[in-house]
Design a protein around this motif. Structure first.
Motif, short mmCIF file in Angstrom:
data_model
loop_
_atom_site.label_atom_id
_atom_site.label_comp_id
_atom_site.label_asym_id
_atom_site.label_seq_id
_atom_site.Cartn_x
_atom_site.Cartn_y
_atom_site.Cartn_z
N LEU A 258 -4.47 15.61 -14.57
CA LEU A 258 -4.40 14.28 -13.94
C LEU A 258 -2.95 13.83 -13.83
O LEU A 258 -2.55 13.23 -12.83
N LEU B 80 1.55 13.40 -6.27
CA LEU B 80 1.39 12.38 -5.22
C LEU B 80 2.61 11.49 -5.11
O LEU B 80 2.62 10.54 -4.35
N GLY B 81 3.63 11.74 -5.93
CA GLY B 81 4.88 11.01 -5.77
C GLY B 81 5.16 10.01 -6.86
O GLY B 81 6.10 9.22 -6.75
N ALA B 82 4.37 10.03 -7.95
CA ALA B 82 4.62 9.08 -9.03
C ALA B 82 5.64 9.66 -10.00
O ALA B 82 5.49 10.79 -10.45
N ARG C 112 5.52 5.73 -13.81
CA ARG C 112 4.31 5.36 -13.08
C ARG C 112 3.13 6.23 -13.53
O ARG C 112 2.01 5.74 -13.68
N VAL D 38 -1.78 6.10 -14.96
CA VAL D 38 -2.80 7.13 -15.13
C VAL D 38 -3.10 7.40 -16.61
O VAL D 38 -4.20 7.15 -17.08
N ILE E 12 -6.36 5.61 -19.05
CA ILE E 12 -7.46 6.51 -19.40
C ILE E 12 -7.60 6.64 -20.91
O ILE E 12 -8.71 6.70 -21.44
N LEU F 100 -9.35 13.96 -10.04
CA LEU F 100 -9.40 12.59 -9.54
C LEU F 100 -9.20 11.64 -10.71
O LEU F 100 -9.59 11.93 -11.84
N PHE F 101 -8.57 10.47 -10.44
CA PHE F 101 -8.34 9.51 -11.51
C PHE F 101 -9.66 8.79 -11.81
O PHE F 101 -10.16 8.05 -10.97
N MET G 16 -10.11 4.86 -11.40
CA MET G 16 -9.83 4.19 -10.13
C MET G 16 -10.97 4.44 -9.15
O MET G 16 -11.61 5.49 -9.19
N PHE H 155 -3.27 6.03 -4.03
CA PHE H 155 -2.27 6.25 -5.09
C PHE H 155 -0.97 6.85 -4.55
O PHE H 155 0.12 6.43 -4.92
N GLY H 156 -1.11 7.84 -3.66
CA GLY H 156 0.07 8.49 -3.10
C GLY H 156 0.95 7.53 -2.32
O GLY H 156 2.13 7.34 -2.65
N ARG I 125 1.06 4.33 -2.36
CA ARG I 125 1.61 3.29 -3.23
C ARG I 125 2.77 3.83 -4.06
O ARG I 125 3.76 3.14 -4.26
N SER I 126 2.63 5.07 -4.55
CA SER I 126 3.72 5.66 -5.33
C SER I 126 4.97 5.81 -4.49
O SER I 126 6.08 5.75 -4.99
N GLN I 127 4.78 6.02 -3.19
CA GLN I 127 5.93 6.20 -2.32
C GLN I 127 6.37 4.90 -1.67
O GLN I 127 7.13 4.90 -0.71
N ARG J 136 -7.10 12.19 -0.72
CA ARG J 136 -6.00 11.70 -1.54
C ARG J 136 -4.73 12.52 -1.30
O ARG J 136 -3.63 11.98 -1.18
N ALA J 137 -4.92 13.85 -1.22
CA ALA J 137 -3.75 14.71 -1.05
C ALA J 137 -3.16 14.59 0.36
O ALA J 137 -1.99 14.88 0.56
N ASN K 70 -0.35 11.08 1.84
CA ASN K 70 1.11 10.97 1.95
C ASN K 70 1.63 11.63 3.22
O ASN K 70 2.83 11.73 3.41
#
Lengths: 270, 409
Positions: free
Chosen positions: A162, A169-171, A175, A180, A184, B110-111, B114, B122-123, B125-127, B170-171, B174
């Protein structure tokens, strides 16, 4: 014959449970007593007097406040430290990991007298004045172990991919942790901090060594046995009992809800 | 020169359609990439380019280095030697969160805390993509994967196939330069997997993003890929289109790993630039294309012929290019009869006999002749290890058995 065995078993179970819960029952019951003299040890009459004025005794009120402050502060620090220790131990293989594992168990197995007295001699060597801060330090010391071990047990099944997914994903690292990892493992951390809070609130022996002239709630109750034992002591004890039962119930409900929502995704992976 | 072939490929594939990937602009280039874990060599000399919009598969048995290669492209591992170039920039030391490639994990990852929509968001937002654009992308991608009505669910409330599609959305959120997929269908049962193969291909066409797909399932790779890199023990054995890989395998390993192959030990008798004559089964002369492997007269070699390309006849072929065999047993399989044969020198051969071949009843012991058209045979370097092929037969079997025991929908 068989029926007799059944009775015997039920009887023993009831006696054992009674043995566990009778003292608690007595404490709750005597919070409603109207004692004849200074000592609330003999049942006289039912009264809500003590519940109406729980803080009638200044010193008792102060000791309760001190205990809550110590518990809050030491829990906060121990939870942060303990969580990071647990994360490091589960997450990474590093030199000294097994030594840390051993050191974590030590405070749990060492007699409190030893812990308390050795801490005191350390403080005396350092010329530190015993008081609020030494109590907090002592409580952090043993709480960290409980927190680290509890959190570690709860995050064994954590799926570290995870974190990779979040990073992918860019975190960035912060973050990833706050969005995450932390959410959890939060149920485990909450459980651990509740344990630490309870341990701090009722610790007597280690506190006695390191309290200086400060008096926590357990120390007050112990001292009160000589001068005066008002029913307010029982009232506060009952209040703590109720508060912990309510928190426990709420936590269990919350955890069940999270588990249900996460469904199978929390199941250990093959 | 575009980096499309592997330097250590024993025989460069005879490109049936050289225009395909070579003409695409490369989006990811691996330059002499080596990865070691301690003394273990996980990937050796990976040297190839993947084109924009291509569906590129890395295929091989477990432990062949395909996942390690993917993880290096994603940024979870760093190459010990060599470079990885993404859109012209060397990203070998760039952390995963600063590379614009995204991964679909084998177990989705997967988270769990969420909702589906938050997972997809998530992607972006992270960017630090704006809220409006983020929600537009979430809507768009959940529509692409046909999960718009599940946006508020938690992943735990979805089926495996649905979770798979959330992971995909999700992937993609971005808008990566390439999507990396690590055996994404491995956890699904056969029926769902076949449906998802078609679905994946559709999504890839729809979004037009490069897909790099890791699998040990040859059928999956053949079905979806524009090109396949077949890997074995850390080496890329061959890169080519599914047709090239199937019809012109570059090595015995590739021939064995993809489909069923007859591997007939042979000795090169004579070779010019295009054709070669080899001796098989002791004394029979057969013609095969010389291929890219430079055969020297007198050298040991392997002739590969697919079972469906073998011709069976009752009489010796008129041109004398034939090998006498006897039938061991024959199994009716519907479209073809699967026939096990044995040559005089003990070489076992499998032939798929279609209804167009008129033959007497295939009783055990029946003498027959086999032959093949010139272009059906492949001349390969000898199967030196011999045991090379063994693990894969096993891996394949295990895989088939695993499938059979999976629950059906």
């Amino acid at each position: 014959m068989r029926r007799f065995g059944r009775w015997l078993m039920d009887g023993v179970a009831i006696l054992a449970l009674g043995y566990l819960f009778l003292p608690i029952f007595v404490i709750v019951l005597y919070s409603f007593n109207k004692p004849a003299g200074k000592f609330n040890f003999v049942w006289k009459a039912f009264s809500l007097e003590a519940w109406r004025n729980p803080f009638a005794y200044e010193a008792l009120y102060e000791s309760m406040k001190l205990s809550l402050r110590v518990a809050a502060l030491s829990t906060l620090v121990a939870t942060v430290f303990g969580t990071f220790i647990a994360l490091a131990l589960t997450r990474y293989r590093f030199r000294g990991a097994s030594a840390i594992n051993l050191l974590l168990v030590l405070p749990l197995t060492t007699p409190e007298v030893v812990l308390g007295s050795s801490l005191l001699s350390l403080f005396l060597d350092l010329n530190a004045r015993t008081g609020f801060s030494t109590i907090v330090i002592a409580h952090i010391m043993f709480s960290v172990s409980y927190v680290a071990l509890t959190v570690r047990a709860r995050i064994r099944g954590f799926d570290w991919t995870l974190e990779e997914a979040a990073m992918d994903l860019g975190a960035g690292p912060f973050r990833v942790f706050f969005k995450v990892t932390l959410p959890i493992i939060a149920p485990g951390i909450v459980a651990a901090s509740m344990l630490a809070f309870a341990l701090s609130l009722d610790d007597f022996i280690i506190t006695l060594f390191n309290a200086g002239n400060r008096i926590t709630y357990p120390l007050y109750v112990y001292g009160a046995r000589r001068a005066a034992f008002p029913p307010q002591i029982n009232v506060l004890a009952t209040a703590i009992l109720l508060a912990s039962l309510l928190t426990l119930g709420a936590t269990v409900l919350w955890q069940q809800r999270t588990l249900r929502q996460r469904g199978m995704s929390l199941a250990p992976r093959a | 020169m575009p980096l499309t072939h592997v330097s250590n490929t024993p025989a460069a594939p005879t490109a049936a359609d050289p225009s395909r990937a070579e003409s695409r602009e490369p989006v990811i280039t691996l330059e002499h990439v080596v990865k070691r874990f301690g003394s273990y060599l996980a990937v050796q000399e990976a040297h190839f380019a993947i084109g924009r919009g291509e569906f590129f598969s890395m295929l091989g048995p477990s432990g062949c280095g395909k996942t390690t290669t993917l993880r290096m492209i994603a940024g979870f591992e760093q190459p010990t030697e060599g470079r990885i170039v993404l859109d012209g920039k060397d990203v070998s030391r760039v952390p995963p969160y600063r590379r614009n490639v995204n991964t679909v994990f084998q177990h989705y990852a997967l988270f769990p805390h969420m909702s589906v929509a938050d997972n997809v968001a998530f992607g972006p937002r992270s960017q630090k993509v704006g809220a409006e654009e983020t929600s537009r992308r979430v809507d768009q991608l959940l529509t692409v994967v046909k999960l718009a009505q599940f946006a508020d669910r938690k992943p735990g409330q979805l089926s495996g196939g649905q979770q798979q599609r959330v992971a995909l959305a999700r992937a993609l959120a971005n808008y990566p330069q390439a999507l990396l997929l690590d055996e994404p269908l491995g956890a699904l049962d056969l029926k769902l997997r076949q449906a998802m193969q078609i679905e994946l291909k559709r999504i890839q066409r729809e979004v037009g993003i490069t897909f790099i797909y890791v699998t040990h399932d040859q059928e999956e790779a053949l079905t979806m890929s524009d090109r396949i890199a077949v890997m074995n023990e850390g080496r890329v054995e061959q890169i080519g289109t599914p047709q090239e890989i199937y019809h012109s395998p570059a090595s015995v390993f590739v021939a064995n790993f993809i489909g069923v192959a007859n591997l007939i030990p042979a000795v090169v008798e004579h070779a010019n630039g295009t054709d070669a004559t080899v001796v098989v089964a002791g004394s029979r002369r057969m013609a095969v294309p010389a291929g890219a492997w430079p055969p020297r007269p007198g050298a040991a070699a392997t002739v590969m012929v697919r079972p469906e390309r073998l011709r069976l006849t009752s009489q010796a072929p008129a041109d004398g290019r034939g090998v006498p065999v006897t039938v061991e047993h024959a199994v009716f399989q519907g479209p073809v009869v699967r026939c096990t044969l044995r040559a005089a020198d003990g070489t076992g051969i499998v032939a798929h006999v279609g209804p167009e071949q008129s033959l007497p009843a295939l009783e055990p012991g029946l003498p027959l002749w086999i032959g093949w058209d010139l272009d059906a045979g492949r001349l390969l370097p000898p199967d030196t290890v011999g045991a090379d092929a063994q693990p894969f037969v096993k891996a394949d079997l295990r895989h088939t058995m695993g499938r059979a025991s999976l629950p059906r929908l």
